[in-house]
Design an enzyme around this catalytic site. Structure first.
Site, short mmCIF file in Angstrom:
data_model
loop_
_atom_site.label_atom_id
_atom_site.label_comp_id
_atom_site.label_asym_id
_atom_site.label_seq_id
_atom_site.Cartn_x
_atom_site.Cartn_y
_atom_site.Cartn_z
CE LYS A 22 0.88 1.13 4.52
NZ LYS A 22 1.66 2.32 4.95
N PRO A 26 10.23 -4.66 1.23
CG PRO A 26 10.77 -2.39 1.15
CD PRO A 26 10.05 -3.46 0.38
CG MET A 27 10.55 -7.04 6.60
SD MET A 27 11.07 -8.40 7.68
CE MET A 27 12.62 -8.83 6.90
N GLY A 60 9.61 -0.42 5.62
CA GLY A 60 9.63 0.48 4.48
C GLY A 60 8.42 1.38 4.34
N GLY A 63 4.07 -4.38 4.26
CA GLY A 63 4.28 -5.77 3.87
C GLY A 63 3.84 -6.79 4.90
CB SER A 90 -0.21 -4.92 7.71
OG SER A 90 0.31 -4.33 8.87
CG ASP A 97 -1.40 0.05 8.48
OD1 ASP A 97 -2.18 0.87 9.01
OD2 ASP A 97 -0.26 0.35 8.09
#
Length: 283
Positions: free
Chosen positions: A13, A97-98, A100, A104, A106, A139
């Protein structure tokens, strides 16, 4: 042989804006944001098993401990709420990426809930899944809902929106931004006036976390200063990723080809309906 279901998307998102309106007595921040999906993200495959064990495989070199993994937490929560005695073997192809700001973790949790609800034939409606998702992260319900949304409160009050679906160039600075650190920082603006649905014009969109994160992480500042030369650009979430909006895929790809070698990035299409919604419709 147990059933295998392949290629469930966990899309990223973007926060097209992120305004912080105040701080609540419980310490949480009152905010407004606009979530839009993009056609880029992680992928999950599921093999349903007759016993309740859950196994996760990943292409990551560093595997998150089971106790902290949102995918396994989501599956266990679904088992707990429904009493389901089936299990699953899950494969994660991690592309986002974590840390970021692309959501990702969520999104992975949301896809797990949606997919296993269908594959275990549990029959929970979207509202029930969103309630479970909210226990995993603020999220997660956005990704379960699957529709671009104007969010208020702590991010849990969602109203569908229909906004332009441009092409984006997303840059991934080499930085891991802690959301908790950003929201606890004394210099974070916390008094942006609220917008209403009738005043969601793009010229009023900004990210209240951007100046703080840019000052703390020069990689983010550098990515923004490069990208803004090509397109209107800002940070998503609490960073570190930044995005620029383009009128065509070709224009976004041309800018991507010129990016400095030390920057990572990709081009993706904005979507008001999540790819997860479309995947569910194929069942």
């Amino acid at each position: 042989m147990m059933s295998v279901s392949l290629a469930w998307p966990a899309p990223a998102k973007l926060n097209l804006f992120l305004h912080i309106n105040g701080r609540l007595p419980n310490g949480y921040h009152e905010l407004q944001t606009l979530f839009q999906f993009i056609d880029y993200g992680d992928w999950l495959d599921f093999k349903i098993t007759a016993t309740p064990e859950l196994k996760l495989h990943s292409n990551l070199s560093q595997v998150v401990p089971d106790s902290d993994n949102l995918i396994l937490k989501a599956a266990k929560s679904l088992q707990s709420v429904t009493g389901c005695i089936q299990g699953a073997e899950i494969w994660l192809d991690k592309r986002l990426p974590m840390g970021g700001g692309l959501g990702g973790g969520s999104s992975d949790a949301a896809t797990t809930l949606v997919a296993l609800n269908a594959l275990w034939q549990l029959g929970l409606d979207k509202k029930a899944l969103m309630d479970i998702g909210l226990t995993l992260g603020a999220d997660v319900p956005v990704f379960i809902n699957g529709i671009a949304a104007f969010a208020e409160g702590v991010g849990e009050k969602l109203q569908p929106v229909d906004v332009a679906e441009p092409w984006y160039l997303v840059l991934i600075p080499d930085a891991h931004v802690s959301t908790a650190d950003v929201f606890q920082h004394p210099d974070l603006p916390r008094n942006t006036p609220k917008l209403d649905m009738s005043s969601l014009s793009p010229e009023r969109w900004s990210n209240d976390c951007q100046a703080l994160v840019s000052a703390k992480y020069p990689q983010v500042a550098n990515a923004l200063s490069w990208l803004v030369e090509y397109a209107p650009s800002r940070m998503t979430g609490t960073g570190a990723c930044v995005f620029g909006e383009f009128g065509s895929q070709q224009a976004a790809l041309e800018a991507l080809a010129k990016k400095p070698a030390e920057m990572q990035g990709f081009v993706a299409k904005g979507l008001n309906r999540s790819p997860l919604e479309l995947r569910l419709a194929q069942l």
